[in-house]
Scaffold this motif. Sequence first.
Motif, short mmCIF file in Angstrom:
data_model
loop_
_atom_site.label_atom_id
_atom_site.label_comp_id
_atom_site.label_asym_id
_atom_site.label_seq_id
_atom_site.Cartn_x
_atom_site.Cartn_y
_atom_site.Cartn_z
N ASN A 39 0.80 -1.23 0.00
CA ASN A 39 0.00 0.00 0.00
C ASN A 39 0.84 1.28 0.00
OD1 ASN A 39 -2.46 -1.53 0.13
ND2 ASN A 39 -2.05 -1.83 2.32
N GLU A 40 2.14 1.15 -0.23
CA GLU A 40 2.98 2.35 -0.33
C GLU A 40 3.03 2.85 -1.77
OE1 GLU A 40 6.10 1.90 3.37
OE2 GLU A 40 6.84 1.47 1.34
N VAL A 41 3.27 4.14 -1.90
CA VAL A 41 3.59 4.75 -3.20
C VAL A 41 5.06 5.12 -3.15
CG1 VAL A 41 3.15 6.64 -4.79
CG2 VAL A 41 1.26 5.66 -3.47
N ILE A 42 5.85 4.51 -4.02
CA ILE A 42 7.29 4.75 -3.98
C ILE A 42 7.76 5.37 -5.30
CG2 ILE A 42 7.60 2.81 -2.41
CD1 ILE A 42 8.97 1.32 -4.77
N TYR A 43 8.90 6.04 -5.21
CA TYR A 43 9.53 6.60 -6.40
C TYR A 43 10.80 5.82 -6.69
CZ TYR A 43 11.92 9.79 -9.56
OH TYR A 43 12.58 10.34 -10.65
N LEU A 44 10.95 5.36 -7.93
CA LEU A 44 12.18 4.71 -8.39
C LEU A 44 12.87 5.62 -9.38
CD1 LEU A 44 11.59 0.90 -9.05
CD2 LEU A 44 12.59 2.01 -7.06
N TYR B 111 2.88 14.67 -6.63
CA TYR B 111 2.83 13.40 -5.92
C TYR B 111 3.55 13.49 -4.58
CZ TYR B 111 1.82 11.79 -10.68
OH TYR B 111 1.30 11.63 -11.93
N ARG B 112 3.12 12.61 -3.67
CA ARG B 112 3.81 12.47 -2.39
C ARG B 112 4.14 11.00 -2.22
NH1 ARG B 112 6.73 15.75 0.88
NH2 ARG B 112 7.25 14.45 2.68
N PHE B 113 5.40 10.69 -1.92
CA PHE B 113 5.87 9.31 -1.88
C PHE B 113 6.10 8.83 -0.45
CE2 PHE B 113 7.90 11.42 -5.63
CZ PHE B 113 7.04 10.91 -6.58
N SER B 114 5.81 7.56 -0.23
CA SER B 114 6.18 6.93 1.05
C SER B 114 7.69 6.84 1.16
CB SER B 114 5.59 5.53 1.14
OG SER B 114 4.20 5.52 0.88
N ARG B 115 8.31 6.46 0.05
CA ARG B 115 9.77 6.33 0.00
C ARG B 115 10.25 6.65 -1.42
NH1 ARG B 115 10.43 3.01 4.67
NH2 ARG B 115 8.57 1.73 5.03
N ALA B 116 11.46 7.18 -1.52
CA ALA B 116 12.09 7.40 -2.82
C ALA B 116 13.44 6.70 -2.81
CB ALA B 116 12.28 8.89 -3.08
N PHE B 117 13.71 5.96 -3.89
CA PHE B 117 14.97 5.23 -4.03
C PHE B 117 15.74 5.83 -5.20
CE2 PHE B 117 11.94 2.43 -1.99
CZ PHE B 117 12.67 1.89 -0.95
N LEU B 118 16.93 6.32 -4.89
CA LEU B 118 17.70 7.08 -5.87
C LEU B 118 19.04 6.42 -6.15
CD1 LEU B 118 17.24 10.59 -4.20
CD2 LEU B 118 15.78 9.58 -5.95
N GLY B 119 19.45 6.48 -7.41
CA GLY B 119 20.83 6.20 -7.75
C GLY B 119 21.64 7.47 -7.58
N MET B 120 22.95 7.33 -7.46
CA MET B 120 23.79 8.52 -7.32
C MET B 120 25.17 8.21 -7.90
SD MET B 120 23.01 11.53 -6.16
CE MET B 120 21.64 11.11 -5.07
N ASN B 121 25.72 9.18 -8.60
CA ASN B 121 27.03 8.98 -9.23
C ASN B 121 28.19 9.11 -8.25
OD1 ASN B 121 25.11 10.17 -11.43
ND2 ASN B 121 26.71 9.09 -12.54
N GLU C 104 7.59 19.16 -12.69
CA GLU C 104 6.30 19.72 -12.27
C GLU C 104 5.29 18.61 -12.00
OE1 GLU C 104 5.58 22.87 -11.48
OE2 GLU C 104 7.73 23.16 -11.75
N GLN C 105 5.31 17.56 -12.83
CA GLN C 105 4.41 16.43 -12.60
C GLN C 105 4.73 15.75 -11.27
OE1 GLN C 105 4.46 13.47 -15.71
NE2 GLN C 105 3.01 12.13 -14.66
N MET C 106 6.01 15.57 -10.99
CA MET C 106 6.41 14.89 -9.76
C MET C 106 6.00 15.69 -8.52
SD MET C 106 9.95 12.90 -8.82
CE MET C 106 11.00 14.17 -9.50
#
Length: 250
Positions: free
Chosen positions: A93-98, A162-172, A157-159
């Motif tokens: 039931n979470e909304v996450i960002y990948l 939205y409100r996310f439970s969690r966001a998972f990010l890559g990083m250089n 702007e689209q993002m």
Amino acid sequence: MLTDERHAYIIRQINQKNTVTVQELVDSLNHSESTIRRDLSQLESLGKLIRIHGGAKRRVAVSTEDTMEEKTVKNVHGKQLIAKRAADIVQDNEVIYLDAGTTTYEMIPFLKNKEITVVTNGVPHASLLTDLKIETILLGGRIKQNTKAIIGTLAQEQMKNYRFSRAFLGMNSIDKEVGYTTPDLEEASMKKVAISQTDEAYVLVDESKFNKVSFVKVSDIEDCTIITTQLSEENRELVKMTRVVEENTK
């Protein structure tokens, strides 16, 4: 003390403190100023540090960006360990960002059968998510050719809607002073928005990303939880500024 031992000590001090003075090294190593200056000169010629007036400072390499295909074949086992640990955090039931990236992409098979909604700016991510019957929202905008990431003002702007439970990010790149950085201004902007729109932000990286700096800053280290594999002692010191969820690779 032998030359190699002095050099190792100097490098440790610079990595811990960022800068060190000649006088500090003279006092701690009990060698002459001329010897210490010669050591600093030799280490600078080897690319280990940068000499400054009265001492030396840490050299930070500015990294460039590989293509999606090049990233995919690097450290696959480590990425899968990190991805599984990250996916285990996600609850029904979470909304996450990948975020677009190869380590976040590796999360997707581990998300199968979870009752979640995933928002992503990764074109390959959206394709695999839908193949696995995971509810997916693909942001709209311009596609960056080498990373297959959707970027630009429209996507940002689209993002923001939205409100996310969690966001998972890559990083250089991760540096203890500079923070999280990436080579592309628009990708950095996407990551910044994701961090601002989530309750919990996670950065998925292996140790090769530590002690590097890319062109554009995303955020400070303490803004995100790092999910990584085992770290060297040096990098354990670096990440004391944040929580680290660490997967044991042994």
